[in-house]
Design an enzyme around this catalytic site. Structure first.
Site, PDB file in Angstrom:
ATOM      1  N   GLY A  11       0.789  -1.111   0.134  1.00 15.20           N
ATOM      2  CA  GLY A  11      -0.134   0.070   0.077  1.00 15.20           C
ATOM      3  C   GLY A  11       0.930   1.223   0.089  1.00 15.20           C
ATOM      4  O   GLY A  11       1.755   1.406   0.789  1.00 15.20           O
ATOM      5  N   ALA A  22      15.658  10.515  -1.823  1.00 15.66           N
ATOM      6  CA  ALA A  22      17.055  10.429  -1.043  1.00 15.66           C
ATOM      7  C   ALA A  22      17.893   9.243  -1.578  1.00 15.66           C
ATOM      8  O   ALA A  22      19.042   9.338  -1.677  1.00 15.66           O
ATOM      9  CB  ALA A  22      16.480  10.158   0.502  1.00 15.66           C
ATOM     10  N   ARG A  72      -0.345  -4.439  -5.326  1.00 18.80           N
ATOM     11  CA  ARG A  72      -0.282  -5.586  -4.727  1.00 18.80           C
ATOM     12  C   ARG A  72      -0.233  -6.907  -5.564  1.00 18.80           C
ATOM     13  O   ARG A  72      -0.776  -7.019  -6.256  1.00 18.80           O
ATOM     14  CB  ARG A  72      -1.679  -5.819  -4.017  1.00 18.80           C
ATOM     15  CG  ARG A  72      -2.193  -4.646  -3.078  1.00 18.80           C
ATOM     16  CD  ARG A  72      -1.974  -4.905  -1.849  1.00 18.80           C
ATOM     17  NE  ARG A  72      -2.472  -3.779  -1.160  1.00 18.80           N
ATOM     18  CZ  ARG A  72      -1.984  -3.356   0.108  1.00 18.80           C
ATOM     19  NH1 ARG A  72      -0.674  -3.807   0.675  1.00 18.80           N
ATOM     20  NH2 ARG A  72      -2.519  -2.374   1.025  1.00 18.80           N
ATOM     21  N   ASP A 103       5.727  -4.880   5.378  1.00 14.41           N
ATOM     22  CA  ASP A 103       6.108  -6.288   5.887  1.00 14.41           C
ATOM     23  C   ASP A 103       6.056  -6.994   4.576  1.00 14.41           C
ATOM     24  O   ASP A 103       6.970  -8.093   4.228  1.00 14.41           O
ATOM     25  CB  ASP A 103       5.388  -6.963   6.993  1.00 14.41           C
ATOM     26  CG  ASP A 103       3.901  -6.939   6.829  1.00 14.41           C
ATOM     27  OD1 ASP A 103       3.382  -6.357   6.055  1.00 14.41           O
ATOM     28  OD2 ASP A 103       3.318  -7.511   7.774  1.00 14.41           O
ATOM     29  N   THR A 126       4.733   2.357   5.634  1.00 10.84           N
ATOM     30  CA  THR A 126       3.385   1.953   5.898  1.00 10.84           C
ATOM     31  C   THR A 126       2.506   2.771   6.822  1.00 10.84           C
ATOM     32  O   THR A 126       2.975   2.993   7.850  1.00 10.84           O
ATOM     33  CB  THR A 126       3.140   0.239   6.034  1.00 10.84           C
ATOM     34  OG1 THR A 126       1.783   0.333   6.515  1.00 10.84           O
ATOM     35  CG2 THR A 126       3.978  -0.089   7.292  1.00 10.84           C
ATOM     36  N   ASP A 128       0.301   1.889   8.600  1.00 15.05           N
ATOM     37  CA  ASP A 128      -0.077   1.026   9.671  1.00 15.05           C
ATOM     38  C   ASP A 128       0.725   1.040  11.039  1.00 15.05           C
ATOM     39  O   ASP A 128       0.501   0.716  11.997  1.00 15.05           O
ATOM     40  CB  ASP A 128      -0.458  -0.320   9.205  1.00 15.05           C
ATOM     41  CG  ASP A 128      -1.289  -0.616   8.212  1.00 15.05           C
ATOM     42  OD1 ASP A 128      -2.368  -0.009   7.815  1.00 15.05           O
ATOM     43  OD2 ASP A 128      -1.327  -1.719   7.592  1.00 15.05           O
ATOM     44  N   ASP A 130       3.136  -1.114  11.724  1.00 12.54           N
ATOM     45  CA  ASP A 130       2.954  -2.379  12.221  1.00 12.54           C
ATOM     46  C   ASP A 130       4.386  -3.055  11.744  1.00 12.54           C
ATOM     47  O   ASP A 130       4.161  -4.546  11.816  1.00 12.54           O
ATOM     48  CB  ASP A 130       1.837  -3.316  12.035  1.00 12.54           C
ATOM     49  CG  ASP A 130       1.837  -3.340  10.126  1.00 12.54           C
ATOM     50  OD1 ASP A 130       2.658  -2.592   9.605  1.00 12.54           O
ATOM     51  OD2 ASP A 130       0.904  -3.986   9.737  1.00 12.54           O
ATOM     52  N   ARG A 155     -16.605  15.976  14.656  1.00 13.09           N
ATOM     53  CA  ARG A 155     -17.035  16.232  16.146  1.00 13.09           C
ATOM     54  C   ARG A 155     -17.995  17.493  16.100  1.00 13.09           C
ATOM     55  O   ARG A 155     -19.030  17.882  16.771  1.00 13.09           O
ATOM     56  CB  ARG A 155     -15.928  16.583  16.994  1.00 13.09           C
ATOM     57  CG  ARG A 155     -16.348  16.250  18.527  1.00 13.09           C
ATOM     58  CD  ARG A 155     -15.355  16.952  19.490  1.00 13.09           C
ATOM     59  NE  ARG A 155     -14.252  16.390  19.443  1.00 13.09           N
ATOM     60  CZ  ARG A 155     -12.971  16.921  18.989  1.00 13.09           C
ATOM     61  NH1 ARG A 155     -13.171  18.248  18.615  1.00 13.09           N
ATOM     62  NH2 ARG A 155     -11.859  16.176  19.216  1.00 13.09           N
ATOM     63  N   ARG A 172      -5.213  -1.955   9.248  1.00 12.33           N
ATOM     64  CA  ARG A 172      -5.136  -3.518   8.948  1.00 12.33           C
ATOM     65  C   ARG A 172      -5.421  -4.247  10.394  1.00 12.33           C
ATOM     66  O   ARG A 172      -6.553  -3.824  10.858  1.00 12.33           O
ATOM     67  CB  ARG A 172      -3.860  -4.005   8.280  1.00 12.33           C
ATOM     68  CG  ARG A 172      -4.185  -5.259   7.586  1.00 12.33           C
ATOM     69  CD  ARG A 172      -2.779  -5.761   6.894  1.00 12.33           C
ATOM     70  NE  ARG A 172      -2.461  -4.827   5.651  1.00 12.33           N
ATOM     71  CZ  ARG A 172      -2.789  -5.136   4.532  1.00 12.33           C
ATOM     72  NH1 ARG A 172      -3.443  -6.106   4.314  1.00 12.33           N
ATOM     73  NH2 ARG A 172      -2.611  -4.330   3.490  1.00 12.33           N
ATOM     74  N   ALA A 187     -11.613  11.100  21.789  1.00  9.75           N
ATOM     75  CA  ALA A 187     -12.797  10.533  21.339  1.00  9.75           C
ATOM     76  C   ALA A 187     -13.235   9.786  22.845  1.00  9.75           C
ATOM     77  O   ALA A 187     -12.619   9.724  23.884  1.00  9.75           O
ATOM     78  CB  ALA A 187     -12.529   9.323  20.499  1.00  9.75           C
ATOM     79  N   LYS A 214     -22.581  14.969  28.282  1.00  8.34           N
ATOM     80  CA  LYS A 214     -21.796  15.160  26.978  1.00  8.34           C
ATOM     81  C   LYS A 214     -22.617  15.580  26.119  1.00  8.34           C
ATOM     82  O   LYS A 214     -24.147  15.222  26.099  1.00  8.34           O
ATOM     83  CB  LYS A 214     -21.194  13.731  26.776  1.00  8.34           C
ATOM     84  CG  LYS A 214     -19.825  13.725  27.354  1.00  8.34           C
ATOM     85  CD  LYS A 214     -18.950  12.378  26.860  1.00  8.34           C
ATOM     86  CE  LYS A 214     -17.714  12.121  27.836  1.00  8.34           C
ATOM     87  NZ  LYS A 214     -16.639  13.195  27.196  1.00  8.34           N
ATOM     88  N   GLU A 223      -9.977  -0.594  11.868  1.00  7.43           N
ATOM     89  CA  GLU A 223     -10.571  -1.525  11.179  1.00  7.43           C
ATOM     90  C   GLU A 223     -10.549  -3.108  11.478  1.00  7.43           C
ATOM     91  O   GLU A 223     -11.256  -3.966  11.015  1.00  7.43           O
ATOM     92  CB  GLU A 223     -10.125  -1.473   9.428  1.00  7.43           C
ATOM     93  CG  GLU A 223      -8.675  -1.661   9.301  1.00  7.43           C
ATOM     94  CD  GLU A 223      -8.390  -1.640   7.875  1.00  7.43           C
ATOM     95  OE1 GLU A 223      -9.207  -1.846   7.006  1.00  7.43           O
ATOM     96  OE2 GLU A 223      -6.971  -1.542   7.579  1.00  7.43           O
TER      97      GLU A 223
HETATM   98  O1  F6P Z   1      -1.654  -1.439   4.672  1.00  7.59           O
HETATM   99  C1  F6P Z   1      -1.997  -0.255   4.370  1.00  7.59           C
HETATM  100  C2  F6P Z   1      -3.564  -0.284   4.276  1.00  7.59           C
HETATM  101  O2  F6P Z   1      -3.877   0.895   3.925  1.00  7.59           O
HETATM  102  C3  F6P Z   1      -4.197  -0.916   5.538  1.00  7.59           C
HETATM  103  O3  F6P Z   1      -4.295   0.137   6.447  1.00  7.59           O
HETATM  104  C4  F6P Z   1      -5.493  -1.214   4.793  1.00  7.59           C
HETATM  105  O4  F6P Z   1      -5.993  -2.399   5.558  1.00  7.59           O
HETATM  106  C5  F6P Z   1      -4.960  -1.804   3.601  1.00  7.59           C
HETATM  107  O5  F6P Z   1      -3.827  -0.992   3.359  1.00  7.59           O
HETATM  108  C6  F6P Z   1      -5.947  -1.675   2.438  1.00  7.59           C
HETATM  109  O6  F6P Z   1      -5.363  -2.110   1.222  1.00  7.59           O
HETATM  110  P1  F6P Z   1      -5.909  -1.907  -0.226  1.00  7.59           P
HETATM  111  O7  F6P Z   1      -5.447  -0.508  -0.529  1.00  7.59           O
HETATM  112  O8  F6P Z   1      -5.109  -2.746  -0.995  1.00  7.59           O
HETATM  113  O9  F6P Z   1      -6.977  -1.993  -0.443  1.00  7.59           O
END
Ligand code: F6P
Length: 319
Positions: A11, A22, A72, A103, A126, A128, A130, A155, A172, A187, A214, A223
């Site tokens: 992604g 760079a 992908r 990854d 990324t 994420d 992660d 909000r 993800r 939030a 509130k 997600e």
């Molecule tokens: O890994 C980055 C990400 O944006 C995730 O947060 C998400 O789940 C996924 O890619 C969405 O993938 P795609 O762009 O292939 O729909």
């Protein structure tokens, strides 16, 4: 090293362009030619590439996405998907590669070394965040700022109408983007893949919040923790209030990289290329406690949930 390759995979993430810039400009300092693979791993299989020069990466520092494009390409994990790559590798005679991605791309990078003997260095990118071995990956800060901006706007309307909003954030199966969005926007709730939750409890807390005075409720859903549509439906069933939902989706992946991402990407792209020329490869370069840190690409495992749990705890205290 006379000729290196560079690709962006998985992604896209804001900051891939400054990282690419760079890499190209650092390699030129070493008098090496740079080949940009177009459309990531699929480009390597299809043989789509172009020679990159310091001039060809001019004017991209502030651009979102990746000018090299990405794709992908899970087929790279299979024999059929790998076979055509061999042809391109032979054709290009690369002495090394810098792989900018997440990854999945790093698994591809390890395979590239194992099967084709190409030295590689990875740059974590990324939204994420992660990837083990770095405190932060390129794109996370920009995505976080986009999510914060969106939630702040929601909000305003939530307060005006006294409504409940369920806002789904990407990431993800990792909850950090959602947890930090929740902290930074104040939030009322955050639902994370790392922490099991019961909708009845969420409904009870939201209801108690209204009783305390509130004017709205913002629920951030990672997600990986469930669909916003499911959460909003279930809350609507339990609470006699208007519930609306927003899925931020790919909006979080676009836009001009933040100042932080531009600088992080420039540093990591430069460092990764220097490492390649120093002969250190099979590694990813990240930042830990504000210092560069290399870690083995082959040994990279699953990211720890610790950072998410810490942020979730803070969120609970401050809500
Ligand atoms: O890994 C980055 C990400 O944006 C995730 O947060 C998400 O789940 C996924 O890619 C969405 O993938 P795609 O762009 O292939 O729909």
């Amino acid at each position: 090293m006379k000729r290196i390759g560079v690709l962006t995979g998985g992604g896209d993430a804001a900051g891939m362009n400054p990282a690419l810039r760079a890499v190209v400009r650092t390699a030129w300092q070493h008098d090496a030619e740079v080949i940009g693979i177009i459309r990531g791993w699929r480009g390597l299989a299809e043989g789509t590439y172009e020679t990159m020069t310091p001039g060809s990466v001019s004017g991209i520092l502030d651009k979102g996405g990746t000018v090299l494009r990405t794709f992908r390409y899970p087929e790279f994990a299979t024999e059929e998907g790998t076979a055509p790559v061999a042809k391109t590798i032979k054709e290009l005679k690369l002495d090394g590669m810098v792989i900018i991605g997440g990854d999945g791309s790093f698994r591809g990078a390890t395979k590239l070394t194992k099967e084709f003997g190409i030295p590689v260095v990875g740059v974590p990118a990324t939204i994420d965040n992660d990837i083990p071995g770095t405190d932060i990956s390129i794109g996370f800060d920009t995505a976080l700022n986009i999510a914060i901006d969106a939630v702040d706007k929601v909000r305003d309307t939530a307060t005006s109408h006294g409504r409940i909003f369920v806002i789904e954030v990407m990431g993800r199966s990792y909850g950090l983007l959602a947890a930090q969005t929740a902290i930074a926007t104040g939030a009322e709730e955050v639902l994370l893949p790392e922490i099991p939750y019961k909708i009845d409890d969420v409904a009870r807390r939201i209801s108690a919040g209204y009783k305390r005075g509130k004017q709205h409720a913002i629920i951030i859903v990672a997600e990986g923790a469930g669909k916003a549509s499911y959460v909003s439906f279930e809350l609507q069933e339990r609470l006699a209030r208007d519930v609306r939902m927003v899925v931020l989706g790919h909006v979080q992946r676009g836009g001009s990289p933040s100042a932080y991402d531009r600088i992080l990407a420039s540093r990591l792209g430069h460092k990764a290329t220097e490492l390649l020329f120093e002969g250190k490869h099979g590694v990813m370069v990240g930042v830990v406690a504000n210092k560069f840190k290399t870690s083995s690409l082959a040994k990279s495992g699953k990211v720890s949930a610790k950072a998410v749990l810490q942020d979730a705890r803070l969120m609970e205290i401050l809500v």
